[in-house]
Design a protein around this motif. Sequence first.
Motif, PDB file in Angstrom:
ATOM      1  N   GLU A   1      -5.511   3.823   6.185  1.00 24.62           N
ATOM      2  CA  GLU A   1      -6.239   2.855   7.004  1.00 24.62           C
ATOM      3  C   GLU A   1      -5.747   1.431   6.801  1.00 24.62           C
ATOM      4  N   GLY A   2      -4.707   1.252   5.996  1.00 24.51           N
ATOM      5  CA  GLY A   2      -4.193  -0.087   5.739  1.00 24.51           C
ATOM      6  C   GLY A   2      -4.946  -0.847   4.672  1.00 24.51           C
ATOM      7  N   MET A   3      -5.778  -0.142   3.891  1.00 26.84           N
ATOM      8  CA  MET A   3      -6.496  -0.764   2.773  1.00 26.84           C
ATOM      9  C   MET A   3      -5.616  -0.687   1.526  1.00 26.84           C
ATOM     10  N   ALA A   4      -5.715  -1.707   0.681  1.00 28.42           N
ATOM     11  CA  ALA A   4      -4.917  -1.737  -0.545  1.00 28.42           C
ATOM     12  C   ALA A   4      -5.745  -1.265  -1.731  1.00 28.42           C
ATOM     13  N   LEU A   5      -5.132  -0.463  -2.593  1.00 30.87           N
ATOM     14  CA  LEU A   5      -5.794  -0.073  -3.833  1.00 30.87           C
ATOM     15  C   LEU A   5      -5.986  -1.318  -4.685  1.00 30.87           C
TER      16      LEU A   5
ATOM     17  N   ARG B   1       7.726   2.234 -12.132  1.00 33.30           N
ATOM     18  CA  ARG B   1       7.681   3.160 -13.266  1.00 33.30           C
ATOM     19  C   ARG B   1       6.389   3.980 -13.252  1.00 33.30           C
ATOM     20  N   ASP B   2       5.313   3.396 -12.725  1.00 33.64           N
ATOM     21  CA  ASP B   2       4.026   4.106 -12.682  1.00 33.64           C
ATOM     22  C   ASP B   2       4.020   5.261 -11.693  1.00 33.64           C
ATOM     23  N   VAL B   3       4.829   5.182 -10.652  1.00 36.76           N
ATOM     24  CA  VAL B   3       4.775   6.202  -9.602  1.00 36.76           C
ATOM     25  C   VAL B   3       5.985   7.124  -9.621  1.00 36.76           C
ATOM     26  N   GLY B   4       7.007   6.786 -10.393  1.00 32.99           N
ATOM     27  CA  GLY B   4       8.171   7.656 -10.499  1.00 32.99           C
ATOM     28  C   GLY B   4       9.282   7.320  -9.519  1.00 32.99           C
ATOM     29  N   ALA B   5      10.493   7.736  -9.855  1.00 32.65           N
ATOM     30  CA  ALA B   5      11.678   7.399  -9.073  1.00 32.65           C
ATOM     31  C   ALA B   5      11.678   8.024  -7.692  1.00 32.65           C
TER      32      ALA B   5
ATOM     33  N   ALA C   1      -0.448   5.495  -0.255  1.00 35.48           N
ATOM     34  CA  ALA C   1      -1.280   6.023  -1.331  1.00 35.48           C
ATOM     35  C   ALA C   1      -1.190   7.536  -1.453  1.00 35.48           C
ATOM     36  N   ASP C   2      -1.067   8.228  -0.313  1.00 37.12           N
ATOM     37  CA  ASP C   2      -1.025   9.692  -0.374  1.00 37.12           C
ATOM     38  C   ASP C   2       0.325  10.232  -0.806  1.00 37.12           C
TER      39      ASP C   2
ATOM     40  N   GLN D   1       1.059   9.287  -7.157  1.00 41.49           N
ATOM     41  CA  GLN D   1      -0.002   9.787  -8.024  1.00 41.49           C
ATOM     42  C   GLN D   1      -0.584   8.647  -8.858  1.00 41.49           C
ATOM     43  N   VAL D   2      -1.236   7.703  -8.184  1.00 41.18           N
ATOM     44  CA  VAL D   2      -1.953   6.644  -8.886  1.00 41.18           C
ATOM     45  C   VAL D   2      -3.322   6.512  -8.238  1.00 41.18           C
ATOM     46  N   SER D   3      -4.259   5.949  -8.961  1.00 39.36           N
ATOM     47  CA  SER D   3      -5.599   5.761  -8.423  1.00 39.36           C
ATOM     48  C   SER D   3      -6.134   4.407  -8.848  1.00 39.36           C
TER      49      SER D   3
END
Length: 297
Positions: A43-47, A60-64, A86-87, A90-92
């Motif tokens: 929806e264009g929302m930022a975590l 580094r948090d999400v992988g290469a 986001a999908d 693998q971060v939340s």
Amino acid sequence: MPPALSGYAFASAPLDRADALRDDAQALARLWPDAQLLVLDAEGMALADRNGQRPGFTGRDVGASALANALLLGVRDGQAWFSVEADAVQVSAPQRVDLRQAAATWHENESAAFAHARAMQHWRTRTQHCGRCGGRVAFRRAGYVASCSQCGTEHYPRVDPAVIVAVTDGQRLLLGRQASWPEGRYSVIAGFVEPGESLEQTVVREVHEETQVRVRSCRYLGGQPWPFPGALMLGFEAEAEPDTPKVDGELEDARWFTVDEIAAARSPQREHGGLRLSPSISIARALIEHWYQRMTA
């Protein structure tokens, strides 16, 4: 020369867009581990963290593997910035914020990067097939070119230019309102540029179409990216005849406002039910403030 307008969102200290890096896969891979990330949902929302701020995710948090579909936003002080879906990672995070909220609460550099990311996300999600042959597209150049796998046609990000105009008759400011706006909200006149039309011609046409007021002259003051979803607002001031505004279409109402009426609307003690001006993050409000400051100088 400093800009005539200031104080609105998304237009200050942008990232270096780093166009030369978009084709340099090795350089992007080197920058990726320490790169700052904006993570946007569908929806264009930022975590965001518990305080509503950007969490500070890095490559580094999400992988290469996430680099393949990441969008390069630019570089600042040797550090790259990307946006990712986001999908796809693998971060939340405990919150999600929209761009208007970020414009009011994030650092201006971060909200400008968010505006860039959101506009590009909108274009990419709506550019899955070639407009020429219908074939599937694949994104390259770090997300900035959609290349058709069938006919080879290349598609580029879309920006919709629009003028936004503070119209004055020398003593009063012309403002209009749409029926869907909050009660009492009025703003300056705006409209999209049409093919084969100069910006000055758009100013004259839009003001007359929406209010029947005749513009005599206009001057460009500044611009604001407005990714709702993909506009570029080009701010003008215009001198006009003191015609009586008449609306028949997009606007519910349009009228001239005096300096005293604008002053009352600017006051923190504005009475409930009075005139409400455009939000402070918008170039619309900057245009109103520019007119007011000139009239009271």
